[in-house]
Design a protein around this motif. Sequence first.
Motif, PDB file in Angstrom:
ATOM      1  N   ALA A  36      -8.833  22.261  16.100  1.00 29.11           N
ATOM      2  CA  ALA A  36      -7.403  22.592  16.171  1.00 29.11           C
ATOM      3  C   ALA A  36      -6.807  22.227  17.525  1.00 29.11           C
ATOM      4  N   VAL A  37      -7.263  21.112  18.076  1.00 32.46           N
ATOM      5  CA  VAL A  37      -6.669  20.554  19.295  1.00 32.46           C
ATOM      6  C   VAL A  37      -6.488  19.059  19.082  1.00 32.46           C
ATOM      7  N   GLY A  38      -5.652  18.456  19.920  1.00 32.39           N
ATOM      8  CA  GLY A  38      -5.497  17.002  19.858  1.00 32.39           C
ATOM      9  C   GLY A  38      -4.059  16.575  19.698  1.00 32.39           C
ATOM     10  N   GLY A  39      -3.702  15.524  20.420  1.00 26.13           N
ATOM     11  CA  GLY A  39      -2.349  14.979  20.361  1.00 26.13           C
ATOM     12  C   GLY A  39      -2.116  14.167  19.094  1.00 26.13           C
ATOM     13  N   PRO A  40      -0.974  13.483  19.008  1.00 26.76           N
ATOM     14  CA  PRO A  40      -0.572  12.825  17.763  1.00 26.76           C
ATOM     15  C   PRO A  40      -1.248  11.480  17.526  1.00 26.76           C
ATOM     16  N   ALA A  41      -1.468  11.181  16.263  1.00 25.42           N
ATOM     17  CA  ALA A  41      -1.827   9.821  15.847  1.00 25.42           C
ATOM     18  C   ALA A  41      -0.537   9.061  15.602  1.00 25.42           C
ATOM     19  N   ASP A  42      -0.483   7.805  16.024  1.00 23.34           N
ATOM     20  CA  ASP A  42       0.714   7.003  15.753  1.00 23.34           C
ATOM     21  C   ASP A  42       1.000   6.975  14.253  1.00 23.34           C
ATOM     22  N   VAL A  43      -0.033   6.657  13.476  1.00 27.27           N
ATOM     23  CA  VAL A  43       0.063   6.681  12.011  1.00 27.27           C
ATOM     24  C   VAL A  43      -1.232   7.258  11.467  1.00 27.27           C
ATOM     25  N   LEU A  44      -1.128   8.252  10.601  1.00 28.63           N
ATOM     26  CA  LEU A  44      -2.297   8.827   9.927  1.00 28.63           C
ATOM     27  C   LEU A  44      -2.204   8.505   8.443  1.00 28.63           C
ATOM     28  N   ILE A  45      -3.256   7.850   7.930  1.00 26.45           N
ATOM     29  CA  ILE A  45      -3.310   7.474   6.519  1.00 26.45           C
ATOM     30  C   ILE A  45      -4.327   8.356   5.809  1.00 26.45           C
ATOM     31  N   LEU A  46      -3.952   8.839   4.629  1.00 25.53           N
ATOM     32  CA  LEU A  46      -4.841   9.671   3.813  1.00 25.53           C
ATOM     33  C   LEU A  46      -5.099   8.959   2.485  1.00 25.53           C
ATOM     34  N   PRO A  47      -6.028   7.991   2.463  1.00 21.87           N
ATOM     35  CA  PRO A  47      -6.282   7.237   1.235  1.00 21.87           C
ATOM     36  C   PRO A  47      -7.002   8.090   0.201  1.00 21.87           C
ATOM     37  N   GLU A  48      -6.784   7.742  -1.062  1.00 19.92           N
ATOM     38  CA  GLU A  48      -7.483   8.435  -2.147  1.00 19.92           C
ATOM     39  C   GLU A  48      -8.514   7.548  -2.830  1.00 19.92           C
ATOM     40  N   SER A  49      -8.575   6.282  -2.450  1.00 19.30           N
ATOM     41  CA  SER A  49      -9.514   5.366  -3.093  1.00 19.30           C
ATOM     42  C   SER A  49     -10.009   4.335  -2.095  1.00 19.30           C
ATOM     43  N   VAL A  50     -11.104   3.671  -2.468  1.00 15.65           N
ATOM     44  CA  VAL A  50     -11.638   2.585  -1.633  1.00 15.65           C
ATOM     45  C   VAL A  50     -10.600   1.476  -1.519  1.00 15.65           C
ATOM     46  N   LYS A  51      -9.875   1.207  -2.583  1.00 14.01           N
ATOM     47  CA  LYS A  51      -8.855   0.154  -2.555  1.00 14.01           C
ATOM     48  C   LYS A  51      -7.782   0.466  -1.522  1.00 14.01           C
ATOM     49  N   GLU A  52      -7.288   1.707  -1.506  1.00 17.71           N
ATOM     50  CA  GLU A  52      -6.254   2.074  -0.537  1.00 17.71           C
ATOM     51  C   GLU A  52      -6.777   1.964   0.892  1.00 17.71           C
ATOM     52  N   MET A  53      -7.997   2.386   1.103  1.00 16.31           N
ATOM     53  CA  MET A  53      -8.572   2.293   2.438  1.00 16.31           C
ATOM     54  C   MET A  53      -8.722   0.836   2.866  1.00 16.31           C
ATOM     55  N   SER A  54      -9.212   0.005   1.962  1.00 21.10           N
ATOM     56  CA  SER A  54      -9.390  -1.406   2.274  1.00 21.10           C
ATOM     57  C   SER A  54      -8.053  -2.069   2.591  1.00 21.10           C
ATOM     58  N   LEU A  55      -7.014  -1.742   1.841  1.00 21.93           N
ATOM     59  CA  LEU A  55      -5.682  -2.296   2.093  1.00 21.93           C
ATOM     60  C   LEU A  55      -5.176  -1.890   3.471  1.00 21.93           C
ATOM     61  N   ALA A  56      -5.396  -0.623   3.841  1.00 20.72           N
ATOM     62  CA  ALA A  56      -4.943  -0.133   5.142  1.00 20.72           C
ATOM     63  C   ALA A  56      -5.657  -0.861   6.274  1.00 20.72           C
ATOM     64  N   ILE A  57      -6.963  -1.040   6.145  1.00 25.33           N
ATOM     65  CA  ILE A  57      -7.733  -1.705   7.196  1.00 25.33           C
ATOM     66  C   ILE A  57      -7.327  -3.174   7.318  1.00 25.33           C
TER      67      ILE A  57
END
Length: 308
Positions: A36-57
């Motif tokens: 429960a510590v830590g500054g902001p991420a510029d963009v945080l992605i919450l993928p639900e599938s391998v496809k979404e993760m691969s697209l983000a990367i």
Amino acid sequence: MINKYALTTFVSELSNSVPMERILLDEPMSEHTTFAVGGPADVLILPESVKEMSLAIRAARRLELPVTVLGGGSNVLVRDGGIRGVVIQLNTMTKVLACHDRKILASAGYMLKDVCQFAQENSLTGIEFACGIPGTLGGAVFMNAGAYDGEMSHVVSRVRTVNSEGGVHTYDAPNLGFSYRQSRFQKSQEFVVEVELTLRSGDPKEIQARMDDLMNRRRSKQPLEMHSAGSTFKRPPGYFAGTLIDQTGLKGLSCGDAQVSMKHAGFVVNTGHASARDVLNVIHEVQKRVEKAHGVHLEPEVRIIGED
């Protein structure tokens, strides 16, 4: 310095495939880590599938944006300045959970406790040791997490990954590079997305009794009621980190709201509104005093990432 135009383009492109409610801008990582510590991420992605993760990367790589991948945020300390570029957190990747024969196939985002319960329900034993380890299955493989004489290397038989270019690969057990709190993925820039476990047949009542016993032990000995990242330090050869810290008289040592737990000296806890700097100050002071008293250097088990 992060290219703001690249970030804007990344969000615009990815929003064609991932809903905006799972693309979070300037998101405080204190809300996504167990410390429960830590500054902001510029963009945080919450993928639900391998496809979404691969697209983000792939989009991030094309736009030359740095990528950080997290599991459940349980073994990590994010510095107060936050994380530049794209953060991908995998605890929403829970599409696959299946059992065949003595094997379980599960997406990396499942919490370990849920995988352990699924094994119990299918009369499979061997992973009870992990029932109280906080975090996701993928994060546990990344760290080769362990407890009570068990570790992930004992049960993982195959791992599916997405690499830093968005490509998908599969590795069998001999190629996972497991050692104490280590796996190949800590150096290979590949991210665990799916895990196959090979377990043994067992009696579900006995399995449940074992898990209940281990959880009761954890509750009695560890500060589970407080924010932490789990065990703060790796076990040094021939010693126990918590014992060394306790013998040095450091229980209760604090800086701001970060404190060496009074319940278990191996844990640094957030007692209220600690900053990452508070936590790091406690970690460094513990390292200095233990090394002075015992000649043993304590190495953090928690991953420290982000900017000051």
